[in-house]
Write an enzyme that holds these catalytic residues in place. Sequence first.
Site, PDB file in Angstrom:
ATOM      1  CE  LYS A 193      18.119  55.587  -5.815  1.00 19.76           C
ATOM      2  NZ  LYS A 193      18.276  56.693  -6.771  1.00 19.76           N
ATOM      3  CD  GLN A 199      18.396  56.950 -10.455  1.00 19.15           C
ATOM      4  OE1 GLN A 199      17.757  56.985  -9.411  1.00 19.15           O
ATOM      5  NE2 GLN A 199      19.694  56.815 -10.472  1.00 19.15           N
ATOM      6  CG  ASP A 236      17.078  62.753  -5.326  1.00 22.56           C
ATOM      7  OD1 ASP A 236      17.838  61.975  -4.739  1.00 22.56           O
ATOM      8  OD2 ASP A 236      16.553  62.501  -6.429  1.00 22.56           O
TER       9      ASP A 236
HETATM   10  N1  GUN Z   1      21.605  59.318  -9.971  1.00 19.88           N
HETATM   11  C1  GUN Z   1      22.701  58.936  -9.264  1.00 19.88           C
HETATM   12  N2  GUN Z   1      22.533  59.185  -7.944  1.00 19.88           N
HETATM   13  C2  GUN Z   1      21.308  59.738  -7.822  1.00 19.88           C
HETATM   14  C3  GUN Z   1      20.559  60.205  -6.712  1.00 19.88           C
HETATM   15  O1  GUN Z   1      20.999  60.189  -5.547  1.00 19.88           O
HETATM   16  N3  GUN Z   1      19.328  60.687  -6.989  1.00 19.88           N
HETATM   17  C4  GUN Z   1      18.830  60.749  -8.256  1.00 19.88           C
HETATM   18  N4  GUN Z   1      17.620  61.267  -8.442  1.00 19.88           N
HETATM   19  N5  GUN Z   1      19.504  60.337  -9.307  1.00 19.88           N
HETATM   20  C5  GUN Z   1      20.724  59.828  -9.095  1.00 19.88           C
END
Ligand code: GUN
Length: 282
Positions: free
Chosen positions: A49, A93, A116
Amino acid sequence: MAQILDGKKVAQELKDAIGEQVKTMDTKPGLAVVIVGDDPASHVYVNSKEKACAAAGFYSEKVELPAETTQEELIAVVDRLNADEKIHGILVQLPLPKNLNEEEVLLRINPAKDVDGFHPYNMGLLLGNKGALSDSLLVPCTPKGIMKLLAKTGIELKGKKAVIVGRSNLVGKPIALLLLYADASPMICHSRTTDLESQCREADILVAAVGRPKMVKADWVKEGAIVIDVGINRTDEGLVGDVDYEAVEPKAAWITPVPGGVGPMTIACLLENTLIAMRNQS
Ligand code: GUN
C-alpha cells in the site's frame, strides 16, 4: 479455457490514471496506514500500500505499533490522524491483535477519512443507498475492485446468479450488496450452508472469500462461470487462492489468478478511495 481477469494490469491502469491526476494537484492526497503487531502477511500488504502511494505521488504515513499497544494508545493514534489535515484517508490494517477491540477502533475513525469503508456510517450508506456506486461514497476496496474486474468481462450482470462463499464485513457482505445493485441475485454462503457445493454449482458468478486454500474444486463450478478468487493463502506450495485454479480454470469462462487478480485491485481502489475522501473533505 478461461480468459484471465488480469487484476495486475487493470490495477496498473487505474493507478496510472490516478497518478496523472495527482500530478496536477497542489495539495497531495494523504493516506495513513496503521499496523499493530508483527504479522508478516499484514506487513507485506501494508508495504504494498505504501509503495503504491509513493508511485502515485500521494503523501503517506505508516504508523507501526508493537503488538503490546493498548486500546487507549491505538485510539490516541486514530485521534491524531483524524485531526491531521495532511491525512485524508486512514486505514487500520486488520486483523488487530486479539487484545484490541476492533469495532471501537473502526468507530473512532472519522467516517470522512474511512477509506476502507468499514465504519458503520459508511456501511450504512452502502446498505441503504442504491447510489452506492456514486463517486462520493467510500465503498470497501476489495469488493469495489471485484466490481471493476467484473466490468472488464463485458458480461451483463443483470439477472445473473451470484454465489459468494464467505460472510465477512470486509468482502462477503459488501460484495453481495454491490452485485445486488448491479441487478444480479446474490446468495451468501458460509460454513453452515447446507450443501455448499451444489449452491456453488448454480452460480454464474462465484466469489470465493473464505481463506481456505484451494477449497473450491472443479466440480463446484458451473461450465462458463465467472470465478473470482479473493483468497490469499500462504502454503508450503507458495501463495494459493481459495480456488483450485488448475482444476477450475478449464471450466470457467473467466477467472482471477492468485496472485495478480483481486489483490492488486484492492490497492488501486484504496488510492481511488483516498482521492474520493480528499474531494469529500474539500
Ligand atoms: N486486512 C485484509 N484486507 C484488508 C483491508 O482491505 N483493509 C484493512 N484495513 N485490513 C485488511
